[in-house]
Design a protein around this motif. Sequence first.
Motif, PDB file in Angstrom:
ATOM      1  N   THR A  89       0.881  -1.175   0.000  1.00  0.00           N
ATOM      2  CA  THR A  89       0.000   0.000   0.000  1.00  0.00           C
ATOM      3  C   THR A  89       0.914   1.220   0.000  1.00  0.00           C
ATOM      4  OG1 THR A  89      -1.591  -1.275   1.288  1.00  0.00           O
ATOM      5  CG2 THR A  89      -1.934   1.117   1.159  1.00  0.00           C
TER       6      THR A  89
ATOM      7  N   ARG B 160       1.000   4.372  -0.520  1.00  0.00           N
ATOM      8  CA  ARG B 160       0.794   5.683   0.105  1.00  0.00           C
ATOM      9  C   ARG B 160       1.079   5.677   1.601  1.00  0.00           C
ATOM     10  NH1 ARG B 160      -4.197   3.386  -0.457  1.00  0.00           N
ATOM     11  NH2 ARG B 160      -5.535   3.378   1.390  1.00  0.00           N
ATOM     12  N   THR B 161       1.165   4.489   2.203  1.00  0.00           N
ATOM     13  CA  THR B 161       1.401   4.400   3.652  1.00  0.00           C
ATOM     14  C   THR B 161       2.869   4.158   4.000  1.00  0.00           C
ATOM     15  OG1 THR B 161       1.030   2.015   3.807  1.00  0.00           O
ATOM     16  CG2 THR B 161      -0.916   3.451   3.973  1.00  0.00           C
ATOM     17  N   TYR B 162       3.715   4.043   2.986  1.00  0.00           N
ATOM     18  CA  TYR B 162       5.115   3.677   3.199  1.00  0.00           C
ATOM     19  C   TYR B 162       6.047   4.869   3.121  1.00  0.00           C
ATOM     20  CZ  TYR B 162       4.566  -1.372   3.257  1.00  0.00           C
ATOM     21  OH  TYR B 162       4.263  -2.653   3.615  1.00  0.00           O
ATOM     22  N   THR B 163       7.065   4.852   3.959  1.00  0.00           N
ATOM     23  CA  THR B 163       8.215   5.735   3.778  1.00  0.00           C
ATOM     24  C   THR B 163       9.108   5.122   2.700  1.00  0.00           C
ATOM     25  OG1 THR B 163       8.211   6.583   6.033  1.00  0.00           O
ATOM     26  CG2 THR B 163      10.300   6.655   4.851  1.00  0.00           C
TER      27      THR B 163
ATOM     28  N   ARG C 150       8.391  10.616   3.529  1.00  0.00           N
ATOM     29  CA  ARG C 150       7.426   9.922   4.359  1.00  0.00           C
ATOM     30  C   ARG C 150       6.068   9.858   3.673  1.00  0.00           C
ATOM     31  NH1 ARG C 150       6.764  11.691  10.012  1.00  0.00           N
ATOM     32  NH2 ARG C 150       6.443   9.477  10.395  1.00  0.00           N
ATOM     33  N   TRP C 151       5.157   9.134   4.294  1.00  0.00           N
ATOM     34  CA  TRP C 151       3.823   8.950   3.717  1.00  0.00           C
ATOM     35  C   TRP C 151       3.128  10.287   3.492  1.00  0.00           C
ATOM     36  CZ3 TRP C 151      -0.293  10.861   6.430  1.00  0.00           C
ATOM     37  CH2 TRP C 151      -0.055  11.201   7.765  1.00  0.00           C
ATOM     38  N   ASN C 152       3.478  11.278   4.332  1.00  0.00           N
ATOM     39  CA  ASN C 152       2.842  12.592   4.212  1.00  0.00           C
ATOM     40  C   ASN C 152       3.641  13.529   3.314  1.00  0.00           C
ATOM     41  OD1 ASN C 152       5.051  13.059   5.787  1.00  0.00           O
ATOM     42  ND2 ASN C 152       3.940  13.751   7.596  1.00  0.00           N
TER      43      ASN C 152
ATOM     44  N   ASN D   1       1.731   8.950  -5.619  1.00  0.00           N
ATOM     45  CA  ASN D   1       0.998   7.817  -5.049  1.00  0.00           C
ATOM     46  C   ASN D   1       0.065   7.169  -6.069  1.00  0.00           C
ATOM     47  OD1 ASN D   1       2.249   8.124  -2.568  1.00  0.00           O
ATOM     48  ND2 ASN D   1       0.609   9.393  -1.714  1.00  0.00           N
TER      49      ASN D   1
ATOM     50  N   ARG E 168       7.083   0.573   6.154  1.00  0.00           N
ATOM     51  CA  ARG E 168       5.885   1.246   6.644  1.00  0.00           C
ATOM     52  C   ARG E 168       6.107   1.872   8.019  1.00  0.00           C
ATOM     53  NH1 ARG E 168      -0.201  -1.408   6.949  1.00  0.00           N
ATOM     54  NH2 ARG E 168      -1.262   0.514   7.488  1.00  0.00           N
ATOM     55  N   ASN E 169       7.121   1.407   8.752  1.00  0.00           N
ATOM     56  CA  ASN E 169       7.261   1.795  10.163  1.00  0.00           C
ATOM     57  C   ASN E 169       8.613   2.434  10.468  1.00  0.00           C
ATOM     58  OD1 ASN E 169       4.657   0.654  11.022  1.00  0.00           O
ATOM     59  ND2 ASN E 169       5.623  -1.307  10.526  1.00  0.00           N
TER      60      ASN E 169
END
Length: 125
Positions: A28, A30-33, A52-54, A73, A99-100
């Motif tokens: 996914t 858009r949720t990953y760095t 980052r995701w943002n 994205n 992701r984390n």
Amino acid sequence: QVQLVESGGGLVQPGGSLRLSCAASGLTFRTYTMGWFRQAPGKEREFVAAIRWNSNPAYSDSVKGRFTISRDNAKNTVYLQMNALKPEDTAVYYCAADRNVILSSIGDPDQYDYWGQGTQVTVSS
């Protein structure tokens, strides 16, 4: 299965530009760095940039002001625009994803679970 495929490397003269791309699948996006690292012969893998995701970016001091990281994205792709290239930028460039990723460790390659195969960038006259 997560796959990261880099492209866009090549030979460029000092002062020139290249744009690297990394197409991601199996995650996914858009949720990953997403990060870019590089490794020159005989040297350790080093951090170049991450986003980052943002879409907040981070850069190493050695490329700040010359390189720009961005993401699309909709296309599951991250880019690295490299300008004012120097011979010391010569390396294999790797795309990485996780992701984390902890913000304070965004430049630590051990934070990233997924890696591409790398693309060679050579800066030489």
